[in-house]
Design an enzyme around this catalytic site. Sequence first.
Site, short mmCIF file in Angstrom:
data_model
loop_
_atom_site.label_atom_id
_atom_site.label_comp_id
_atom_site.label_asym_id
_atom_site.label_seq_id
_atom_site.Cartn_x
_atom_site.Cartn_y
_atom_site.Cartn_z
N LYS A 10 4.73 -8.44 9.39
CA LYS A 10 6.02 -7.83 10.47
C LYS A 10 5.88 -8.57 11.95
CE LYS A 10 5.49 -3.17 8.15
NZ LYS A 10 5.27 -1.61 8.62
N TYR A 50 14.64 -0.52 4.27
CA TYR A 50 13.88 0.90 4.34
C TYR A 50 14.76 2.06 4.05
CZ TYR A 50 9.65 -1.20 6.55
OH TYR A 50 8.57 -1.83 6.59
N ASN A 113 2.42 -1.94 12.39
CA ASN A 113 1.27 -2.10 11.50
C ASN A 113 0.94 -3.42 10.79
OD1 ASN A 113 3.05 -1.43 9.85
ND2 ASN A 113 2.14 0.29 8.76
N HIS A 116 3.41 -5.18 5.38
CA HIS A 116 3.97 -4.13 4.47
C HIS A 116 3.76 -4.62 3.24
CE1 HIS A 116 7.09 -1.90 2.48
NE2 HIS A 116 7.21 -2.68 1.59
N GLU A 127 12.32 -4.74 -3.91
CA GLU A 127 11.90 -5.16 -2.61
C GLU A 127 12.06 -6.93 -2.84
OE1 GLU A 127 9.54 -1.93 -0.39
OE2 GLU A 127 8.30 -3.54 -1.27
P1 CMP Z 1 5.44 0.30 5.68
O1 CMP Z 1 4.31 0.07 4.67
O2 CMP Z 1 6.29 -1.00 5.98
O3 CMP Z 1 6.42 1.60 4.99
C1 CMP Z 1 7.20 2.29 5.84
C2 CMP Z 1 6.96 1.89 7.43
O4 CMP Z 1 7.38 3.25 8.30
C3 CMP Z 1 5.40 1.98 7.39
O5 CMP Z 1 4.51 0.95 6.91
C4 CMP Z 1 5.10 2.08 9.00
O6 CMP Z 1 5.29 1.04 9.53
C5 CMP Z 1 6.52 2.95 9.58
N1 CMP Z 1 6.18 4.31 10.02
C6 CMP Z 1 6.34 4.86 11.22
N2 CMP Z 1 6.28 6.03 11.37
C7 CMP Z 1 5.60 6.49 10.17
C8 CMP Z 1 4.89 7.82 9.85
N3 CMP Z 1 4.59 8.62 10.70
N4 CMP Z 1 4.19 7.89 8.61
C9 CMP Z 1 4.56 6.75 7.55
N5 CMP Z 1 5.02 5.59 8.18
C10 CMP Z 1 5.53 5.44 9.51
#
Ligand code: CMP
Length: 140
Positions: A10, A50, A113, A116, A127
């Site tokens: 990311k 998303y 984070n 993904h 995806e």
């Molecule tokens: P990802 O695995 O990319 O899938 C969805 C993304 O939403 C997740 O990682 C996080 O980066 C983001 N995200 C932001 N806030 C939340 C939350 N409260 N709970 C889950 N995902 C979140």
Amino acid sequence: MTQRTLAIIKPDAVAKNVTGKIIARVEDVGFTIVAAKMIHMTDAQARGFYIVHKERPFYASLCAFMTQGPCMPMVLEADGAIQKWRDLMGATNPANAAPGTIRKDFASSIEANAVHGSDAPETAAFEIPYFFASLELCPR
Ligand code: CMP
């Protein structure tokens, strides 16, 4: 069973210059990198990727974050690739991520984070072609 998953390094991790460190971990645990490229998503592209989260309160913020800089989608292949990559990533929230996982070591928050990964075969089936044409996939 050999399987493929969609991984993304990311924008937060790319900006921190840890792309290579994350790729080294991918290779160290035995994934084959079948495709990879650096892209900078538009808002529409992030929203489309998303779309499953469109009703969530964090959707707009997540899409803004994913468009703040370049990211690196990759297709990873291994036996049980989806779970194997999820294990290597660690918990979505780095506060809950186990030691030695990518998110424990490189993520800053639940949104920023670092990486993904697809969460199921049906998700990977959406995806992977979202980012890569079949001719861009290079199995060994
Ligand atoms: P990802 O695995 O990319 O899938 C969805 C993304 O939403 C997740 O990682 C996080 O980066 C983001 N995200 C932001 N806030 C939340 C939350 N409260 N709970 C889950 N995902 C979140």
